[in-house]
Design a protein around this motif. Structure first.
Motif, PDB file in Angstrom:
ATOM      1  N   PHE A  34       7.868 -15.448 -10.276  1.00  0.00           N
ATOM      2  CA  PHE A  34       7.037 -15.119 -11.424  1.00  0.00           C
ATOM      3  C   PHE A  34       6.387 -16.388 -11.977  1.00  0.00           C
ATOM      4  O   PHE A  34       6.936 -17.483 -11.878  1.00  0.00           O
ATOM      5  CB  PHE A  34       7.876 -14.503 -12.550  1.00  0.00           C
ATOM      6  CG  PHE A  34       8.724 -13.342 -12.126  1.00  0.00           C
ATOM      7  CD1 PHE A  34       9.949 -13.549 -11.530  1.00  0.00           C
ATOM      8  CD2 PHE A  34       8.286 -12.047 -12.333  1.00  0.00           C
ATOM      9  CE1 PHE A  34      10.742 -12.485 -11.127  1.00  0.00           C
ATOM     10  CE2 PHE A  34       9.068 -10.968 -11.934  1.00  0.00           C
ATOM     11  CZ  PHE A  34      10.297 -11.190 -11.334  1.00  0.00           C
ATOM     12  N   TYR A  36       4.975 -17.203 -15.840  1.00  0.00           N
ATOM     13  CA  TYR A  36       4.772 -16.775 -17.216  1.00  0.00           C
ATOM     14  C   TYR A  36       3.913 -17.813 -17.913  1.00  0.00           C
ATOM     15  O   TYR A  36       3.958 -19.002 -17.585  1.00  0.00           O
ATOM     16  CB  TYR A  36       6.113 -16.646 -17.958  1.00  0.00           C
ATOM     17  CG  TYR A  36       6.824 -15.344 -17.720  1.00  0.00           C
ATOM     18  CD1 TYR A  36       7.581 -15.140 -16.569  1.00  0.00           C
ATOM     19  CD2 TYR A  36       6.742 -14.299 -18.636  1.00  0.00           C
ATOM     20  CE1 TYR A  36       8.235 -13.940 -16.348  1.00  0.00           C
ATOM     21  CE2 TYR A  36       7.385 -13.092 -18.435  1.00  0.00           C
ATOM     22  CZ  TYR A  36       8.131 -12.916 -17.283  1.00  0.00           C
ATOM     23  OH  TYR A  36       8.775 -11.725 -17.063  1.00  0.00           O
ATOM     24  N   HIS A  43       4.018 -15.605 -27.717  1.00  0.00           N
ATOM     25  CA  HIS A  43       5.244 -15.521 -26.938  1.00  0.00           C
ATOM     26  C   HIS A  43       4.950 -15.534 -25.443  1.00  0.00           C
ATOM     27  O   HIS A  43       3.791 -15.438 -25.029  1.00  0.00           O
ATOM     28  CB  HIS A  43       6.024 -14.268 -27.326  1.00  0.00           C
ATOM     29  CG  HIS A  43       5.276 -12.995 -27.135  1.00  0.00           C
ATOM     30  ND1 HIS A  43       4.381 -12.501 -28.058  1.00  0.00           N
ATOM     31  CD2 HIS A  43       5.282 -12.110 -26.111  1.00  0.00           C
ATOM     32  CE1 HIS A  43       3.885 -11.374 -27.614  1.00  0.00           C
ATOM     33  NE2 HIS A  43       4.405 -11.112 -26.433  1.00  0.00           N
ATOM     34  N   LEU A  44       5.970 -15.682 -24.660  1.00  0.00           N
ATOM     35  CA  LEU A  44       5.844 -15.717 -23.217  1.00  0.00           C
ATOM     36  C   LEU A  44       5.278 -14.400 -22.694  1.00  0.00           C
ATOM     37  O   LEU A  44       5.731 -13.321 -23.075  1.00  0.00           O
ATOM     38  CB  LEU A  44       7.203 -15.949 -22.572  1.00  0.00           C
ATOM     39  CG  LEU A  44       7.727 -17.378 -22.574  1.00  0.00           C
ATOM     40  CD1 LEU A  44       9.229 -17.387 -22.372  1.00  0.00           C
ATOM     41  CD2 LEU A  44       7.026 -18.181 -21.497  1.00  0.00           C
ATOM     42  N   TYR A 102      17.011 -14.391 -14.460  1.00  0.00           N
ATOM     43  CA  TYR A 102      15.850 -15.243 -14.283  1.00  0.00           C
ATOM     44  C   TYR A 102      16.217 -16.702 -14.526  1.00  0.00           C
ATOM     45  O   TYR A 102      16.853 -17.028 -15.527  1.00  0.00           O
ATOM     46  CB  TYR A 102      14.775 -14.900 -15.303  1.00  0.00           C
ATOM     47  CG  TYR A 102      13.887 -13.724 -14.986  1.00  0.00           C
ATOM     48  CD1 TYR A 102      14.411 -12.487 -14.700  1.00  0.00           C
ATOM     49  CD2 TYR A 102      12.509 -13.869 -15.020  1.00  0.00           C
ATOM     50  CE1 TYR A 102      13.578 -11.414 -14.447  1.00  0.00           C
ATOM     51  CE2 TYR A 102      11.668 -12.804 -14.777  1.00  0.00           C
ATOM     52  CZ  TYR A 102      12.206 -11.585 -14.493  1.00  0.00           C
ATOM     53  OH  TYR A 102      11.382 -10.529 -14.246  1.00  0.00           O
TER      54      TYR A 102
ATOM     55  N   VAL B 103      10.939  -6.893 -14.400  1.00  0.00           N
ATOM     56  CA  VAL B 103       9.991  -7.775 -15.076  1.00  0.00           C
ATOM     57  C   VAL B 103      10.386  -7.894 -16.534  1.00  0.00           C
ATOM     58  O   VAL B 103      10.555  -6.887 -17.221  1.00  0.00           O
ATOM     59  CB  VAL B 103       8.553  -7.226 -14.969  1.00  0.00           C
ATOM     60  CG1 VAL B 103       7.603  -8.110 -15.760  1.00  0.00           C
ATOM     61  CG2 VAL B 103       8.123  -7.145 -13.511  1.00  0.00           C
ATOM     62  N   LEU B 104      10.565  -9.114 -17.006  1.00  0.00           N
ATOM     63  CA  LEU B 104      10.971  -9.346 -18.384  1.00  0.00           C
ATOM     64  C   LEU B 104       9.782  -9.286 -19.330  1.00  0.00           C
ATOM     65  O   LEU B 104       8.732  -9.863 -19.044  1.00  0.00           O
ATOM     66  CB  LEU B 104      11.635 -10.714 -18.523  1.00  0.00           C
ATOM     67  CG  LEU B 104      12.931 -10.955 -17.773  1.00  0.00           C
ATOM     68  CD1 LEU B 104      13.471 -12.339 -18.102  1.00  0.00           C
ATOM     69  CD2 LEU B 104      13.958  -9.902 -18.097  1.00  0.00           C
ATOM     70  N   THR B 105       9.995  -8.630 -20.458  1.00  0.00           N
ATOM     71  CA  THR B 105       9.051  -8.669 -21.566  1.00  0.00           C
ATOM     72  C   THR B 105       9.740  -9.390 -22.706  1.00  0.00           C
ATOM     73  O   THR B 105      10.816  -8.973 -23.138  1.00  0.00           O
ATOM     74  CB  THR B 105       8.644  -7.256 -22.007  1.00  0.00           C
ATOM     75  OG1 THR B 105       8.043  -6.575 -20.911  1.00  0.00           O
ATOM     76  CG2 THR B 105       7.651  -7.322 -23.156  1.00  0.00           C
ATOM     77  N   PHE B 106       9.132 -10.461 -23.170  1.00  0.00           N
ATOM     78  CA  PHE B 106       9.747 -11.308 -24.179  1.00  0.00           C
ATOM     79  C   PHE B 106       9.306 -10.948 -25.588  1.00  0.00           C
ATOM     80  O   PHE B 106       8.181 -10.478 -25.817  1.00  0.00           O
ATOM     81  CB  PHE B 106       9.386 -12.783 -23.934  1.00  0.00           C
ATOM     82  CG  PHE B 106      10.191 -13.433 -22.859  1.00  0.00           C
ATOM     83  CD1 PHE B 106       9.799 -13.370 -21.542  1.00  0.00           C
ATOM     84  CD2 PHE B 106      11.365 -14.099 -23.178  1.00  0.00           C
ATOM     85  CE1 PHE B 106      10.551 -13.964 -20.542  1.00  0.00           C
ATOM     86  CE2 PHE B 106      12.125 -14.704 -22.182  1.00  0.00           C
ATOM     87  CZ  PHE B 106      11.721 -14.629 -20.865  1.00  0.00           C
TER      88      PHE B 106
END
Lengths: 114, 115
Positions: A34, A36, A43-44, A102, B103-106
């Motif tokens: 990934f 980001y 924010h990220l 992660y 998938v990360l959502t921050f």
């Protein structure tokens, strides 16, 4: 243990210049990769991701990244940067064994001069 | 759904005090993560939950840190007897595991300053 290295900590470019940010990871198994992005004061956000298939993945805002398994790399590219690309960029890796933890790199701070 | 929500956004406390942060994930997400980020560093993994079960904790999470997700929805991160080294941005993220993809959502983070 997994780790992610981002070699460029600070990058300064003029608008329209091409961008390549390096990312190397350390892990022997199958990974998801990934990028980001964190814009100033925000924010990220996910920029792009690689799970499987075509190693060249395209993300938002004209960014792309290429997964080169033999080099354990996942470099981020953009042919022509804009002032609005000024942000911090983080590469991240997670394994597919089921932990889905992660691991992030230390980030690259990009400044684009108008 | 407005995304991942974190409260408070900023917390200033004196050394030795306890602080608690709350994270409300995206409602259908079954995984919830806590990360810590200090200046010039990437997010460092602290812990994560699948539903209400805490599945992994980092060695960074000393015994002064505890996280809960009692009903599999919101989560709290408590830091007891805070130290100046705890000053950081505490990030929460959530995800929905689908077919091995995650998938990360921050959220926007909770910034802690320990004086």
């Amino acid at each position: 243990a997994q780790s992610v290295s981002q070699h460029n900590h600070h990058v300064i470019l003029s608008e329209a210049a091409s961008l390549e940010l390096g990312c190397n990871y350390s892990y022997g198994g199958t990974v998801n990769l990934f990028w980001y992005v964190q814009y100033p004061g925000q924010h990220l956000q996910l920029l792009l991701k690689y799970f499987s298939g075509d190693p060249l993945v395209k993300g938002i805002k004209g960014f792309e990244a290429e997964f080169i398994k033999s080099k354990f790399s996942f470099n981020l590219r953009k042919p022509s940067v804009q002032w609005s690309d000024t942000a911090e960029y983080f590469c991240a890796v997670t394994d597919t064994s089921g932990t889905y933890k992660y691991i992030f790199g230390t980030g690259t701070r990009l400044k684009v001069l108008a | 759904d407005t995304g991942v929500s974190q409260n408070p956004r900023h917390k200033i406390t004196k050394r030795g005090q306890n602080v608690t942060f709350r994270c409300d994930p995206i409602s259908e997400h079954n995984r919830l993560y806590w990360y810590r980020q200090t200046l010039g560093q990437g997010p460092e993994f602290l812990t994560y939950f699948q539903n209400e079960a805490q599945l992994e904790k980092s060695r960074l999470l000393s015994d002064r840190f505890s996280a809960e997700r009692p009903k599999g929805s919101f989560s709290t991160l408590e830091i007891q007897r805070t130290e100046q080294g705890d000053s950081a941005m505490y990030l929460c993220a959530s995800s929905l595991e689908e077919s091995g993809a995650n998938v990360l959502t921050f959220g926007a983070g909770s910034r802690l300053t320990v004086l």
